[in-house]
Scaffold this motif. Structure first.
Motif, PDB file in Angstrom:
ATOM      1  N   MET A   1      -7.629   6.207  -2.137  1.00 47.40           N
ATOM      2  CA  MET A   1      -6.828   5.152  -3.053  1.00 47.40           C
ATOM      3  C   MET A   1      -8.267   4.652  -2.994  1.00 47.40           C
ATOM      4  O   MET A   1      -9.046   3.847  -2.189  1.00 47.40           O
ATOM      5  CB  MET A   1      -5.981   4.144  -2.049  1.00 47.40           C
ATOM      6  CG  MET A   1      -4.327   5.124  -2.011  1.00 47.40           C
ATOM      7  SD  MET A   1      -3.401   3.791  -1.192  1.00 47.40           S
ATOM      8  CE  MET A   1      -2.876   2.180  -2.543  1.00 47.40           C
ATOM      9  N   HIS A   2      -8.040   3.776  -3.828  1.00 46.10           N
ATOM     10  CA  HIS A   2      -9.027   2.230  -4.753  1.00 46.10           C
ATOM     11  C   HIS A   2      -8.384   1.392  -4.309  1.00 46.10           C
ATOM     12  O   HIS A   2      -8.166   0.188  -5.438  1.00 46.10           O
ATOM     13  CB  HIS A   2      -8.945   2.929  -6.330  1.00 46.10           C
ATOM     14  CG  HIS A   2     -10.586   2.341  -6.645  1.00 46.10           C
ATOM     15  ND1 HIS A   2     -10.252   0.671  -6.972  1.00 46.10           N
ATOM     16  CD2 HIS A   2     -11.895   2.703  -7.786  1.00 46.10           C
ATOM     17  CE1 HIS A   2     -11.874   0.878  -7.340  1.00 46.10           C
ATOM     18  NE2 HIS A   2     -12.668   1.719  -8.210  1.00 46.10           N
TER      19      HIS A   2
ATOM     20  N   LEU B   1       0.575  -1.168  -0.229  1.00 42.70           N
ATOM     21  CA  LEU B   1       0.029  -0.323  -0.384  1.00 42.70           C
ATOM     22  C   LEU B   1       0.955   1.255  -0.332  1.00 42.70           C
ATOM     23  O   LEU B   1       0.119   2.430  -0.853  1.00 42.70           O
ATOM     24  CB  LEU B   1      -0.948  -0.332   1.426  1.00 42.70           C
ATOM     25  CG  LEU B   1      -1.864  -0.964   1.075  1.00 42.70           C
ATOM     26  CD1 LEU B   1      -2.851  -1.276   2.417  1.00 42.70           C
ATOM     27  CD2 LEU B   1      -3.329  -0.466   0.085  1.00 42.70           C
ATOM     28  N   GLU B   2       2.108   1.272   0.894  1.00 38.34           N
ATOM     29  CA  GLU B   2       2.965   2.413   0.738  1.00 38.34           C
ATOM     30  C   GLU B   2       3.316   2.755  -0.054  1.00 38.34           C
ATOM     31  O   GLU B   2       4.019   3.782  -0.802  1.00 38.34           O
ATOM     32  CB  GLU B   2       3.370   1.832   2.209  1.00 38.34           C
ATOM     33  CG  GLU B   2       4.468   3.748   2.615  1.00 38.34           C
ATOM     34  CD  GLU B   2       3.728   4.935   2.897  1.00 38.34           C
ATOM     35  OE1 GLU B   2       4.728   5.592   2.813  1.00 38.34           O
ATOM     36  OE2 GLU B   2       2.569   4.641   3.045  1.00 38.34           O
TER      37      GLU B   2
ATOM     38  N   THR C   1      -5.800  -1.457   4.940  1.00 40.46           N
ATOM     39  CA  THR C   1      -6.408  -1.082   3.037  1.00 40.46           C
ATOM     40  C   THR C   1      -7.654  -0.284   3.067  1.00 40.46           C
ATOM     41  O   THR C   1      -7.081   0.970   3.241  1.00 40.46           O
ATOM     42  CB  THR C   1      -7.081  -2.644   2.563  1.00 40.46           C
ATOM     43  OG1 THR C   1      -6.067  -3.091   2.276  1.00 40.46           O
ATOM     44  CG2 THR C   1      -7.032  -2.162   1.182  1.00 40.46           C
ATOM     45  N   ILE C   2      -8.753  -0.465   4.016  1.00 42.21           N
ATOM     46  CA  ILE C   2      -9.540   0.662   4.663  1.00 42.21           C
ATOM     47  C   ILE C   2      -8.975   2.376   4.941  1.00 42.21           C
ATOM     48  O   ILE C   2      -9.021   2.698   4.170  1.00 42.21           O
ATOM     49  CB  ILE C   2     -10.510  -0.010   6.110  1.00 42.21           C
ATOM     50  CG1 ILE C   2     -11.292  -1.272   5.243  1.00 42.21           C
ATOM     51  CG2 ILE C   2     -11.459   1.125   6.359  1.00 42.21           C
ATOM     52  CD1 ILE C   2     -12.283  -1.773   6.311  1.00 42.21           C
TER      53      ILE C   2
ATOM     54  N   GLN D   1      -7.496  -6.696  -2.003  1.00 41.40           N
ATOM     55  CA  GLN D   1      -6.306  -6.992  -1.139  1.00 41.40           C
ATOM     56  C   GLN D   1      -7.113  -8.512  -1.150  1.00 41.40           C
ATOM     57  O   GLN D   1      -8.370  -8.639  -0.531  1.00 41.40           O
ATOM     58  CB  GLN D   1      -6.343  -6.150   0.029  1.00 41.40           C
ATOM     59  CG  GLN D   1      -5.884  -6.934   1.480  1.00 41.40           C
ATOM     60  CD  GLN D   1      -4.864  -8.094   1.959  1.00 41.40           C
ATOM     61  OE1 GLN D   1      -4.045  -7.201   0.965  1.00 41.40           O
ATOM     62  NE2 GLN D   1      -4.466  -8.786   2.298  1.00 41.40           N
ATOM     63  N   ALA D   2      -6.144  -9.333  -1.161  1.00 39.78           N
ATOM     64  CA  ALA D   2      -7.298 -10.454  -0.698  1.00 39.78           C
ATOM     65  C   ALA D   2      -7.303 -11.133   1.302  1.00 39.78           C
ATOM     66  O   ALA D   2      -6.110 -11.484   1.519  1.00 39.78           O
ATOM     67  CB  ALA D   2      -5.889 -12.167  -1.142  1.00 39.78           C
TER      68      ALA D   2
END
Length: 327
Positions: free
Chosen positions: A171-172, A106-107, A162-163, A124-125
């Motif tokens: 971010m999408h 993510l970063e 992720t949230i 994200q899984a």
């Protein structure tokens, strides 16, 4: 031509997702760990259209390099230490890869994207193992998370990170809370593949017994080829969100065995089963069943393979594999 980068490319989900994206006209890049990774040949054989890059979820600089080369429109993070039983033995490694690895990717995407953090869509899984000691039946997106393994705890961290990046940076970034999904490509350490391989070997006279753990644990099992379509559909939405992906049916390990032996034409299956307490989890997840109504409504997704079809597919594939190996 859209471009996608997939971590965990060598797993069953990575292979099925690569096939889907290539059919959709994508240029596909896959991230593999280490020099001379033995699974690179598997990817080249199964999905020859994929371009492989070396990198590691624990190494931020390698992720930035992979993003610079791939220049992806979409990133699918499927990489993880994914075998739940192993996570008790290697809790720190599981945390480093399955939890902190999500933060790293993510970063890396945030830094690479510059002034437009939403230009790269991220998947994200997440996992049904996050529900653990289930607080609702069936489980849905709003169900309280109560993980019961180091793997589940690590997945909860990645899910909430992720949230957080979605809410903090715009971010999408979407999470798919996938319930158990299997296929003939599943690793032999997972219970469904252990059963399909063991039953095939018993049918062909190569062994007589199959040693199992808890036969009463219940899971919502679907086909991995169906579930990767849900991943892709999430990233085609105008707004990022989180979705449960499941069949909505639950079956016990005992039912899995009954069905697998039935496919092989063996009726008196119980004489071929031994139980070993060492295969029981320290903290069991007794019942998982997902409510995927939101995925059906928003994504237009539904599974195409039912439980019996999945077990039949796996047992018949292992019967063919073992039969060919004997020739």
């Amino acid at each position: 031509m859209p471009r996608a980068l997939i971590t965990g490319i060598t797993g069953q989900d990575g292979l099925y997702l690569s096939e889907l994206l290539l059919r959709e006209g994508y240029e596909v890049y896959g991230l593999i760990r280490g020099q001379n990774n033995p699974k690179a040949d598997l990817v080249a054989r199964e999905v020859p259209g994929v371009q492989l890059l070396t990198g590691d979820l624990t190494d931020l600089s390698s992720l930035l390099r992979a993003l610079r080369v791939a220049q992806p429109d979409e990133v699918y993070n499927l990489g993880a230490v994914s075998f739940v039983a192993y996570s008790w033995e290697q809790a720190a490694l599981t945390t480093e890869v399955t939890a902190t690895g999500v933060l790293n990717i993510l970063e890396a995407i945030r830094l690479h994207s510059g002034d437009d953090p939403s230009r790269i869509r991220f998947y994200q899984a997440s996992s049904s193992e996050m529900f653990g000691k289930v607080q609702d039946v069936p489980q849905r997106e709003s169900t309280l998370l109560w993980p019961r393994s180091p793997y589940g705890v690590a997945k909860v961290y990645g899910h909430y990170m992720t949230i957080n990046y979605r809410e903090s940076y715009g971010m999408h970034a979407s999470s798919g809370i996938l319930f158990n999904h299997e296929s003939p490509r599943r690793g032999p350490e997972f219970v469904t593949r252990k059963v399909s391989m063991g039953v095939a070997a018993i049918k062909l006279g190569l062994r007589d017994k199959l040693t199992m753990g808890n036969l009463d644990a219940r899971r919502d099992w679907g086909f991995a080829g169906d579930y990767v379509e849900a991943m892709w559909r999430m990233l085609q939405q105008p707004t990022a969100s989180d979705f449960v992906v499941a069949t909505g049916e639950t079956h016990s390990v005992r039912e899995l065995l009954e069905c697998a032996f039935r496919v092989a034409g063996i009726d008196d299956w119980e004489q071929h089963i031994d139980q070993d307490k060492s295969f029981f989890r320290p903290a069991e997840v007794d019942l998982l069943i997902g409510d995927a109504s939101r995925a059906r409504t928003v994504l237009g997704w539904k599974p195409s393979v039912d439980f019996e079809g999945l077990v039949t597919m796996m047992v018949e594939a292992d019967l063919r594999r073992l039969h060919d190996a004997q020739r």
